[in-house]
Design an enzyme around this catalytic site. Structure first.
Site, PDB file in Angstrom:
ATOM      1  N   CYS A 161      42.835  48.333  13.647  1.00 49.00           N
ATOM      2  CA  CYS A 161      44.196  48.546  13.151  1.00 49.00           C
ATOM      3  C   CYS A 161      44.524  47.699  11.930  1.00 49.00           C
ATOM      4  O   CYS A 161      45.561  47.903  11.295  1.00 49.00           O
ATOM      5  CB  CYS A 161      45.199  48.256  14.264  1.00 49.00           C
ATOM      6  SG  CYS A 161      44.773  49.069  15.809  1.00 49.00           S
ATOM      7  N   PHE A 397      42.101  45.512  17.246  1.00 46.59           N
ATOM      8  CA  PHE A 397      41.172  45.261  18.340  1.00 46.59           C
ATOM      9  C   PHE A 397      39.989  44.458  17.798  1.00 46.59           C
ATOM     10  O   PHE A 397      39.524  44.678  16.678  1.00 46.59           O
ATOM     11  CB  PHE A 397      40.655  46.568  18.931  1.00 46.59           C
ATOM     12  CG  PHE A 397      41.638  47.297  19.816  1.00 46.59           C
ATOM     13  CD1 PHE A 397      42.884  46.773  20.101  1.00 46.59           C
ATOM     14  CD2 PHE A 397      41.296  48.520  20.367  1.00 46.59           C
ATOM     15  CE1 PHE A 397      43.770  47.442  20.933  1.00 46.59           C
ATOM     16  CE2 PHE A 397      42.181  49.204  21.190  1.00 46.59           C
ATOM     17  CZ  PHE A 397      43.415  48.666  21.468  1.00 46.59           C
TER      18      PHE A 397
END
Length: 409
Positions: A161, A397
């Site tokens: 992300c 992540f």
């Protein structure tokens, strides 16, 4: 050190596929999240996403061969890059001084699924010869570089992300340190499929709420996970004197970048916000931000319980309690969903336009503020304001954190 400015913007998103419409809908607080249309979702417990509607790559400027030979994620990148380059008017005499930093968190998952089904049903001989070049995560950057003869540095990032925030930050440093005069930078993602939705759901990352206005709730006490989105954002970064010499339109100056790692957990953020705060601190220090300068923050703001709380703590650590409470904050993900590798670029565009237009877009559907998320998240309605510095945060992540800073010019 050389200064770096933004001279072009391009967007593909659930709200709109051009920058002007995207901005206007964000200011209006329009929700781009809707029932999933790409596939029958009755068997999945997740029914909403921020899908790009009625996508036509040819109408977006790609020729038929390019559309046919590229996964949806690469099509998005090429269309956004076309808009950004047209907006910039950039034409490089020396192609070795033009770079391309466009990343993707997941890459060509639609192609991967299609060809996996082909080998299962028909055997290896029926796998497309275009499988690998359509699937790999660097091909969006490669194709954009081909489109614009960008022979300079090319660095497709893959940091979940945080992908496109890292792409923009690394592009900024490359120009600042004289490795290029201009770079096409951003991110792209098209991962709304039964496989990826199912994967994110089973790891308990997605909201199961049952209406478009309740699935993406950054900083709200009712939040229950993020909502997937898709799209692409591209910014043209250019050395200031180079842009000035050609009379380019300048949106803002990019002036800071922070990159840290939680080193904590494969999916959960470091809960005390300490490593996230260092990324923000690095960006603000490089940008020369001083207490008293009004700040806008486009928050990572995913709507997950852990992330929103940790980001709130991180902002307080960096700015101090008083300055953090003065800051204007919002989460675009309340309207677009979480666009994974494209999120940082789409949100950097919001940050740049906030400085230029002196309007802060809202965090919609923020009706029950979480007491542990107690800053000004611009609930529900846009406000006029004159921030002089903007930051865009994204945390991925694997613990990758990125923050990029812009200054009004």
């Amino acid at each position: 050190m050389r200064r770096v400015v933004i001279t072009g913007l391009g967007v593909v998103s659930a709200l709109a596929n051009d920058v002007t419409s995207y901005w206007n809908k964000l200011v209006a607080g329009e929700n781009g999240i809707s029932k999933i249309e790409a596939f029958p979702e009755e068997e999945l417990p997740v029914h909403f996403a921020g899908e790009v509607k009625n996508w036509d790559p040819v109408a977006a400027g790609l020729d038929k061969n390019a559309a046919r030979r590229n996964d949806r994620y690469a099509q998005f990148a090429m269309a956004a890059a076309l808009e950004a380059m047209n907006d910039s008017g950039l034409q490089m005499e020396d192609p070795s001084r033009l770079g391309c930093y466009i990343g993707s968190g997941i890459g060509g998952i639609h192609t991967f699924i299609k060809e996996a089904n082909a080998i299962k049903e028909f055997g290896a001989s029926r796998v497309s010869p275009l499988f690998i070049p359509m699937m790999i995560g660097n091909i969006a950057a490669g194709n954009v570089a081909i489109m614009f003869n960008a022979q300079g540095p090319c660095l497709p990032t893959v940091t979940a992300c945080a992908t496109s925030s890292h792409a923009i930050g690394e592009a900024f440093h490359a120009i600042k340190n004289n490795y290029a005069d201009a770079i096409i930078a951003g991110g792209t993602e098209a991962a709304i499929s039964p496989l990826s939705v199912g994967g994110f759901f089973t790891m308990k990352a997605l909201s199961r709420n049952e209406t478009a206005d309740t699935v993406s709730l950054p900083f709200d006490a009712r939040r229950a996970g993020f909502t997937m989105g898709e799209g692409a954002g591209v910014l043209i970064l250019e050395e200031y004197e180079h842009a000035k010499a050609r009379g380019a339109k300048i949106y803002a100056e990019i002036c800071g970048y922070g990159n840290t790692c939680d080193a904590h957990h494969i999916t959960a953020p470091r809960p005390d916000g300490s490593t996230q705060s260092r990324a923000i601190k690095l960006a603000l220090e490089e940008a020369g931000w001083k207490p008293g300068e009004l700040l806008y923050c486009n928050a990572h703001g995913t709507g997950t319980p852990l992330n929103d709380k940790a980001e709130t703590m991180a902002l307080k650590m960096v700015m101090g309690e008083d300055e953090a409470r003065k800051a204007l904050i919002s989460s675009s993900k309340s309207m677009t969903g979480h666009c994974l590798g494209a999120a940082g670029a789409l949100e950097a565009i919001v940050s740049v336009l906030t400085l230029k237009n002196e309007v802060v877009t809202p965090t919609i559907n923020l009706l029950e503020p979480d007491p542990e998320c107690d800053l000004n998240y611009t609930p529900n309605t846009a406000v006029q304001a004159k921030p002089v510095v903007a930051i865009s945060n994204n945390f991925g992540f694997g613990g990758q954190n990125a923050s990029i800073a812009f200054r009004k010019i």
